[in-house]
Design a protein around this motif. Structure first.
Motif, PDB file in Angstrom:
ATOM      1  N   ALA A 140      -1.890   3.892   6.010  1.00 13.41           N
ATOM      2  CA  ALA A 140      -3.097   3.815   5.178  1.00 13.41           C
ATOM      3  C   ALA A 140      -2.737   3.626   3.715  1.00 13.41           C
ATOM      4  O   ALA A 140      -3.355   2.821   3.006  1.00 13.41           O
ATOM      5  CB  ALA A 140      -3.943   5.071   5.366  1.00 13.41           C
ATOM      6  N   MET A 141      -1.748   4.344   3.245  1.00 16.87           N
ATOM      7  CA  MET A 141      -1.338   4.255   1.840  1.00 16.87           C
ATOM      8  C   MET A 141      -0.778   2.875   1.513  1.00 16.87           C
ATOM      9  O   MET A 141      -1.107   2.271   0.492  1.00 16.87           O
ATOM     10  CB  MET A 141      -0.302   5.336   1.532  1.00 16.87           C
ATOM     11  N   ASP A 142       0.090   2.357   2.393  1.00 18.51           N
ATOM     12  CA  ASP A 142       0.737   1.080   2.121  1.00 18.51           C
ATOM     13  C   ASP A 142      -0.232  -0.100   2.208  1.00 18.51           C
ATOM     14  O   ASP A 142       0.061  -1.182   1.691  1.00 18.51           O
ATOM     15  CB  ASP A 142       1.896   0.863   3.099  1.00 18.51           C
ATOM     16  N   ALA A 143      -1.362   0.083   2.840  1.00 21.97           N
ATOM     17  CA  ALA A 143      -2.334  -0.998   2.964  1.00 21.97           C
ATOM     18  C   ALA A 143      -3.171  -1.163   1.705  1.00 21.97           C
ATOM     19  O   ALA A 143      -3.922  -2.145   1.583  1.00 21.97           O
ATOM     20  CB  ALA A 143      -3.252  -0.744   4.157  1.00 21.97           C
ATOM     21  N   LEU A 144      -3.046  -0.238   0.749  1.00 16.23           N
ATOM     22  CA  LEU A 144      -3.865  -0.244  -0.458  1.00 16.23           C
ATOM     23  C   LEU A 144      -3.058  -0.618  -1.686  1.00 16.23           C
ATOM     24  O   LEU A 144      -1.853  -0.326  -1.765  1.00 16.23           O
ATOM     25  CB  LEU A 144      -4.495   1.137  -0.671  1.00 16.23           C
ATOM     26  N   ASP A 145      -3.710  -1.249  -2.663  1.00  9.89           N
ATOM     27  CA  ASP A 145      -3.060  -1.517  -3.939  1.00  9.89           C
ATOM     28  C   ASP A 145      -2.787  -0.202  -4.652  1.00  9.89           C
ATOM     29  O   ASP A 145      -3.603   0.737  -4.604  1.00  9.89           O
ATOM     30  CB  ASP A 145      -3.956  -2.384  -4.830  1.00  9.89           C
TER      31      ASP A 145
END
Length: 276
Positions: free
Chosen positions: A151-156
């Motif tokens: 989830a974290m890596d999918a966000l800017d």
């Protein structure tokens, strides 16, 4: 580079420098023994923060390195115990968010070179007769973290939703800190020292050594903009400051983490270089 204690004279049998991580770029060349104590990402339960913990543990360890004939594991265990005793009466040291640190130590004693690596530090050894450096990294935290990073890596990086995802990631990781099957850091339990990566090598086989925080090693292991050999060449020819300059250049070229998803756009970085 900030040194908590200046290294002794070069003819001392054990020369060292305590290197503390800050949020700005840092680099340091060290002598016959190197010690890097870096702050872990923790939320503090009590009056002593991670900077205090790293500084206090580092000072304790460097004193022991120059005075004790014990193993690096024994020195670290005693250092953790001593540091914990200085704040366990004011802080909840059993809390999973209590201050913690990552540690990398290198010590030459006679013909032997001892190393210890605990948590997300990297030790790179330039071994005589080998084309590629020997790389020692404690990647247990990274291995555990892979199951929580999606989830974290999918966000800017930067916006509130990424901050919230990063907070959730940190909370999830706490459940695995200093537990079998998880990862180990220097915190309040001296047993963590028993889980460090250690070894003794012939000192005359090692041309040079680099002790790196994960913020400094990301030029190679996350960004893949250099090999370990190239990283050592940078340290040898231009010094730690240049290595960290290249890390910063890469970070700023991808400040939102689109090319290289990561928890921190700009990570604190420490690089120490030694010729044993």
């Amino acid at each position: 580079m900030i040194a908590e204690r200046n290294p002794p004279e070069a003819d001392c049998p054990c020369v060292g420098s305590v290197l503390r991580r800050f949020t700005r770029s840092e680099g340091q060349r060290v002598g016959q023994a190197g010690l890097r104590v870096g702050e872990e990402d923790s939320q503090v339960e009590g009056s002593h923060g991670v900077a205090w913990y790293a500084r206090t543990l580092g000072s304790t360890l460097i004193a022991a390195l120059t005075q004790s004939a014990g193993t690096l594991t024994e020195i670290l265990a005693e250092g953790i115990k001593a540091t914990t005793s200085l704040h366990d009466f004011t802080c909840d040291v059993s809390h999973p968010g209590s201050p913690s640190a990552i540690v990398a130590m290198l010590r030459r004693t006679g013909d032997d070179l001892d190393y210890l690596v605990l948590a997300d530090s990297v030790l790179v050894l330039d071994v005589i007769g080998m084309d590629e450096p020997m790389v020692i990294t404690d990647d247990r935290e990274a291995q555990v973290g892979t199951r929580y990073r999606t989830a974290m890596d999918a966000l800017d990086s930067g916006p509130p939703d990424h901050t919230a995802a990063l907070r959730a990631y940190v909370e999830a990781m706490r459940a695995h800190r200093n537990r079998d099957g998880g990862f180990w850091v220097a915190a309040s339990d001296p047993l963590a020292a028993e889980h460090a990566l250690t070894r003794t090598l012939p000192a005359d086989q090692i041309r040079a050594a680099a002790l790196l925080s994960d913020g400094a090693s990301r030029l190679v292991d996350r960004f893949q903009l250099a090999t370990w050999r190239q990283a050592l060449d940078i340290l040898t020819q231009l010094g730690p400051g240049e290595l960290i300059r290249q890390v910063r250049q890469a970070e700023h070229s991808d400040i939102h983490g689109k090319r290289w998803p990561r928890g921190k756009s700009l990570d604190d970085a420490t690089a120490a270089y030694s010729m044993p």
